[in-house]
Design a protein around this motif. Structure first.
Motif, short mmCIF file in Angstrom:
data_model
loop_
_atom_site.label_atom_id
_atom_site.label_comp_id
_atom_site.label_asym_id
_atom_site.label_seq_id
_atom_site.Cartn_x
_atom_site.Cartn_y
_atom_site.Cartn_z
N GLY A 55 50.18 -29.23 62.37
CA GLY A 55 50.19 -27.95 63.08
C GLY A 55 51.55 -27.23 62.99
N GLN A 56 52.58 -27.96 62.60
CA GLN A 56 53.90 -27.33 62.46
C GLN A 56 54.12 -26.84 61.04
N THR A 57 55.00 -25.89 60.96
CA THR A 57 55.32 -25.40 59.62
C THR A 57 56.73 -25.87 59.27
N PHE A 58 56.79 -26.62 58.23
CA PHE A 58 58.11 -27.08 57.77
C PHE A 58 58.81 -25.99 57.00
N ILE A 59 59.98 -26.27 56.64
CA ILE A 59 60.72 -25.31 55.83
C ILE A 59 60.18 -25.36 54.41
N GLY A 60 60.25 -24.28 53.69
CA GLY A 60 59.89 -24.27 52.26
C GLY A 60 58.39 -24.26 52.07
N THR A 61 58.04 -24.83 50.99
CA THR A 61 56.63 -24.82 50.60
C THR A 61 55.90 -25.96 51.32
N TRP A 62 55.66 -25.80 52.45
CA TRP A 62 55.01 -26.81 53.28
C TRP A 62 53.53 -26.78 53.04
N GLU A 63 53.00 -27.90 52.54
CA GLU A 63 51.56 -27.95 52.29
C GLU A 63 51.01 -29.18 53.00
N PRO A 64 50.73 -29.04 54.26
CA PRO A 64 50.37 -30.19 55.09
C PRO A 64 49.17 -31.00 54.55
N GLN A 65 48.14 -30.30 53.97
CA GLN A 65 46.96 -31.04 53.52
C GLN A 65 47.35 -32.05 52.43
N TRP A 66 48.13 -31.54 51.45
CA TRP A 66 48.58 -32.42 50.35
C TRP A 66 49.46 -33.54 50.87
N PHE A 67 50.40 -33.15 51.71
CA PHE A 67 51.33 -34.11 52.29
C PHE A 67 50.56 -35.23 52.98
N GLN A 68 49.59 -34.79 53.82
CA GLN A 68 48.83 -35.77 54.59
C GLN A 68 48.03 -36.69 53.65
N THR A 69 47.40 -36.12 52.65
CA THR A 69 46.60 -36.90 51.72
C THR A 69 47.48 -37.96 51.03
N ILE A 70 48.64 -37.49 50.54
CA ILE A 70 49.52 -38.43 49.82
C ILE A 70 50.00 -39.52 50.75
N VAL A 71 50.39 -39.10 52.00
CA VAL A 71 50.85 -40.11 52.97
C VAL A 71 49.77 -41.16 53.18
N LEU A 72 48.52 -40.69 53.36
CA LEU A 72 47.42 -41.60 53.62
C LEU A 72 47.26 -42.61 52.47
N ILE A 73 47.22 -42.06 51.27
CA ILE A 73 47.04 -42.96 50.10
C ILE A 73 48.21 -43.96 50.01
N TYR A 74 49.43 -43.38 50.15
CA TYR A 74 50.64 -44.21 50.00
C TYR A 74 50.69 -45.32 51.04
N VAL A 75 50.32 -44.95 52.29
CA VAL A 75 50.36 -45.96 53.37
C VAL A 75 49.36 -47.06 53.06
N ILE A 76 48.15 -46.66 52.69
CA ILE A 76 47.12 -47.68 52.41
C ILE A 76 47.60 -48.60 51.27
N LEU A 77 48.10 -47.94 50.20
CA LEU A 77 48.56 -48.72 49.05
C LEU A 77 49.69 -49.69 49.44
N ASN A 78 50.66 -49.10 50.14
CA ASN A 78 51.84 -49.90 50.53
C ASN A 78 51.46 -51.10 51.37
N VAL A 79 50.59 -50.84 52.36
CA VAL A 79 50.23 -51.93 53.27
C VAL A 79 49.47 -53.01 52.48
N THR A 80 48.53 -52.57 51.65
CA THR A 80 47.74 -53.55 50.89
C THR A 80 48.67 -54.34 49.95
N ALA A 81 49.44 -53.55 49.11
CA ALA A 81 50.29 -54.23 48.11
C ALA A 81 51.34 -55.10 48.81
N GLY A 82 51.89 -54.51 49.92
CA GLY A 82 52.92 -55.27 50.65
C GLY A 82 52.41 -56.59 51.12
N PHE A 83 51.24 -56.57 51.77
CA PHE A 83 50.70 -57.84 52.25
C PHE A 83 50.33 -58.79 51.10
#
Ligand code: C2E
Ligand code: CA
Ligand code: CA
Length: 794
Positions: A55-83
């Motif tokens: 809901g917030q707007t970051f500075i610059g080219t803030w694209e929350p949908q993309w950011f959120q998608t990447i975060v989601l994938i990265y977190v899942i990957l990290n947690v799986t690979a990490g474990f």
């Protein structure tokens, strides 16, 4: 270095390397694990950021949908690979490509996050740089600076893009980013440094422990060696054997005290001396080449006696053993010699040996030793064309002499004989004492067997030289038996037996002479013994009988007389011919009994014929000269004629020429007396002996019997015919009648008739016949039904 040590060292190094590998793997795994924790924590931070920024707007080219998608994938990957990585226990599975993969993935995701979050201002650029720095460390610095550099360039790019509108702020931001970059590099460098330090320390630890362990091994080996060395030293110093170490040239490089003592030299002088200086050269085998030969070629592993000499040149007998020494490569480095002085032992042995092989009285080799030497000589001479002979020397009547002079003087005589014998033979010939009064001589290298006779002659002569012994005999004679190497006498014992049998023969032939062994001598001697044995019971057992062979008066054509010929059929043997057993009986004296039996039997026969045929026919009786010499014979003969009432002119006594000539005087005397009784006397086998004409004339002879050997020559040999003619003429000239014996053919008869022979005896007219047959013949002649000359026609 000892091989064991080498091996251990290598093993230890290998072990250490493996351990090190293991350790570095474990270390890498640990770093990766830390990085994982960091990433998992990062993932949670991103999740928080994810909810905060909605809901917030970051500075610059803030694209929350993309950011959120990447975060989601990265977190899942990290947690799986990490474990997953945390679960992987085996650090070897975490390979460099995996690590690079993880790091690259991180970079891609973080870059995406950075771009979608609006650039550097979100603060995620620092995360990116730290992630890259960690990744770099993990892959061991191989490409460690590439990652942080890439991250830094990305940060700069992102900053430039987002701050393009405000240039004053831009410069400040650049400065910030540069600082972060420097920090990233510093972190990376620090981590690299720590990692390297750790590794180095580890390596040191590795080499330190290797060294430690190697030192321990070396120490152990040293102790072991020392112990061995000590033991060895005790052995070397206390042993009764000399020990010498040699190099390949045969130079002494080591010597124990006993070696110095045995060689009688100080240690310092012994070292670097040549071993050959102490080894004596003998004729048979030179020691020197043997030692050299042993150097690298052949070691001797057993003790063999040899002659050495001390430093002072005093010879001694050693027994030594020599063994090669070899390096670990198998090359010969020299030899070790163990030796001991056995001189005293040898001398004792030699003395014992001498006593066992020599006769103490004469110092000559004894029988056993002689036998050995002879056997060796025979074996050695097997291929030689020269021959070997032995003489057995037997002193005549020594037993009697010994009795007369006493044993002490007897011994002196034996010693003297031994001395003379040794002088009589050549230096190479061996004189030995067989025992008692028997000696023997071995003659080697004879070119002619007959030469042994020359030596025998010399021995007989030398021994018979005057003795010059007060109270002893003037001289002593000896008999010698000779045996020459040959068939049946190729072995020592056979030769000795042969020479012994020959000496017996020499003695039986009258002593003081030599006699060669003849191969059948032994057999003959045995046969003789057997016959003598059998003869003892022949008369008792009634084994003899007489045959009669007519003697024909060829001038009158009638039987003149019959010759009594003895026959013997022993109970436990085949018949034995008179020409075999009569000489044996003569030798043993048994001829007297046999002769008596013949006289008795002939007398009975004569009486029988006188009673049955009317007139007593003439009978020829063979008399041995031995019988004749017996005084009783004449008396017995006279008694017999009387007892059986035999006209004395009906009896002819036959004596062989050789028998008479053995002792012509005695025969002359006895025959003269017999002749006085009125008997006629024939000389038998005439021509086979050497009659002296003088004796022939003086002997009271009536008839001369020409030997069969001449008769056989009639018609065959001119010489024999001539002899027969001369003999008949000579006999007639001496007033003797002539009987030719052994006539078998008509031509022989014709010849004899032509040359005026008086009587003939032979198979042509009749073989020896049984008395009954003779009775028949006489009866036939009387009544005219039988004419012995009729065979002439047949
Ligand atoms: P000797 O006295 O010269 O006897 C003649 C030998 O010649 C006999 O052998 C006889 O059988 C053999 N003989 C006769 N005619 C012929 C012939 O035509 N051809 C051939 N091949 N042989 C013929 P025997 O009976 O074997 O006697 C051998 C010798 O033994 C005798 O030779 C004699 O020396 C001795 N002997 C035989 N009987 C007596 C005996 O009673 N007393 C003694 N002291 N000696 C005897
Ligand atoms: Ca005869
Ligand atoms: Ca004869």
């Amino acid at each position: 270095m000892v091989p064991v040590g080498e091996q251990t060292e290598e093993l230890i190094l290998q072990e250490q390397l493996a351990e090190r590998e293991q350790k570095s793997l474990a270390q890498r795994a640990a770093v990766l694990r830390v990085y994982n924790y960091y990433r998992i924590i990062l993932s949670f931070l991103l999740m928080i950021l994810f909810y905060e920024v909605r809901g917030q707007t970051f500075i610059g080219t803030w694209e929350p949908q993309w950011f959120q998608t990447i975060v989601l994938i990265y977190v899942i990957l990290n947690v799986t690979a990490g474990f997953f990585i945390l679960l992987v226990q085996n650090p070897a599975k975490i390979t460099t490509p995996i690590i690079i993969g993880i790091t690259l993935t991180d970079l891609v995701f973080l870059t995406g996050l950075m771009i979608t979050s609006g650039g550097v201002e979100s603060g995620l650029d620092s995360l990116l740089i730290f992630a890259a720095a960690f990744g770099g460390v993990m892959i061991h610095g191989q490409i460690s600076y590439v990652f942080p550099s890439t991250a830094l360039i990305l940060c700069f790019a992102s900053a430039t893009y987002t701050r393009l509108t405000d240039l004053s702020d831009n410069l400040q931001h650049f400065f910030e980013v540069a600082l972060i970059g420097v920090a990233a590099f510093a972190v990376n460098a620090l981590l690299q440094y720590v990692s390297n330090q750790l590794k180095k320390q580890e390596l040191e630890v590795v080499s330190l422990s290797t060294l430690e362990r190697m030192r321990a091994v070396a120490e152990n080996s040293r102790l072991e060696l020392e112990e061995q060395y000590n033991r060895f030293n005790v052995l070397l110093f206390s042993t009764s054997e000399g020990v010498l170490g040699l190099d390949t040239a045969g130079t002494v490089i080591f010597a124990n005290p006993m070696a110095c003592e045995l060689l009688d030299i100080d240690h310092e002088y012994l070292i670097s001396r040549d071993i050959q200086d102490f080894m004596q050269k003998s004729d048979e085998a030179t020691e020197v080449p043997r030692v050299l030969e042993m150097m690298g070629i052949e070691a001797r592993s057993s003790y063999e006696p040899e002659r050495w000499r001390t430093h002072q040149g005093i010879p001694f007998i050693v027994e030594y053993k020599c063994e090669e020494t070899v390096s670990s490569d198998g090359d010969c480095t020299g030899a070790v010699i163990l030796f001991k002085n056995v001189t005293a032992l040898r001398e004792q042995e030699e003395q014992l040996q001498y006593l066992a092989t020599h006769d103490p009285l004469t110092d000559l080799p004894n029988r056993a030793h002689f036998n050995d030497i002879l056997q060796n000589a025979l074996t050695r001479a097997e291929r030689s064309d020269r021959t070997t002979a032995i003489l057995v020397i037997d002193l005549d009547h020594f037993a009697v002499i010994n009795d007369q002079v006493g044993q002490k003087s007897g011994d002196e005589i034996l010693k003297e004989v031994a001395k003379r014998l040794s002088r009589s033979v050549r230096p190479g010939d061996l004189v030995a004492r067989l025992g008692g009064d028997q000696f023997t001589v071995m003659l080697i290298d004879l070119d002619l067997a007959e030469n042994a006779a020359l030596v025998a002659d010399k021995v007989i002569r030398d021994i018979s030289e005057p003795l010059n012994m007060p109270g002893g005999p003037n001289s002593i004679s000896t008999s010698v038996g000779i045996a020459v190497k040959g068939e049946g006498t190729s072995q020592a014992d056979e030769m000795l037996a042969a020479a012994l049998s020959a000496v017996e023969n020499a003695k039986s032939q009258g002593r003081n002479q030599y006699c060669f062994f003849e191969p059948d001598m032994q057999q003959k001697a045995e046969e003789k013994k057997r016959i003598q044995m059998l003869l003892r019971s022949a008369i008792e057992n009634d084994e003899f009988h007489l045959m009669y062979q007519p003697i024909v008066d060829i001038k009158r054509g009638r039987i003149a007389s019959s010759e009594a010929l003895i026959r013997w059929r022993p109970a436990e043997s085949d018949p034995i011919r008179p020409d075999i057993f009569i000489p044996i009986a003569e030798e043993s004296g048994q001829i007297n009994n046999i002769g008596s039996w013949v006289l008795e039997t002939v007398s009975q026969q004569a009486k029988h014929w006188a009673e049955n045929v009317g007139e007593c026919p003439s009978i020829a009786i063979n008399i041995s000269s031995k019988q004749l010499k017996n005084d009783e014979f004449r008396l017995q003969f006279g008694e017999m004629l009387e007892t059986y009432n035999i006209p004395v002119d009906k009896v002819e006594l036959e004596l062989t020429e050789t028998g008479v000539m053995e002792d012509p005087e005695k025969c002359l005397e006895e025959l003269t007396k017999l002749k006085e009784l009125g008997v006629s006397i024939s000389i038998d086998d005439f021509g086979t002996g050497y009659s002296s004409l003088d004796y022939l004339r003086r002997l009271p002879l009536d008839i001369l019997k020409i030997d069969q050997s001449f008769t056989r020559g009639i018609g065959e040999s001119d010489q024999d015919e001539e002899i027969v003619r001369v003999m008949i003429r000579m006999a007639h000239a001496m007033g003797l009648k002539v009987i030719c014996e052994g006539v078998e053919t008509v031509p022989q008869l014709r010849f004899l008739q032509e040359h005026d022979c008086d009587y003939i005896q032979g198979y042509l007219f009749s073989k020896p016949r049984l008395p009954e047959d003779i009775t028949q013949m006489i009866r036939g002649e009387v009544d005219g039904s039988y004419n012995i000359m009729n065979v002439e026609e047949g």
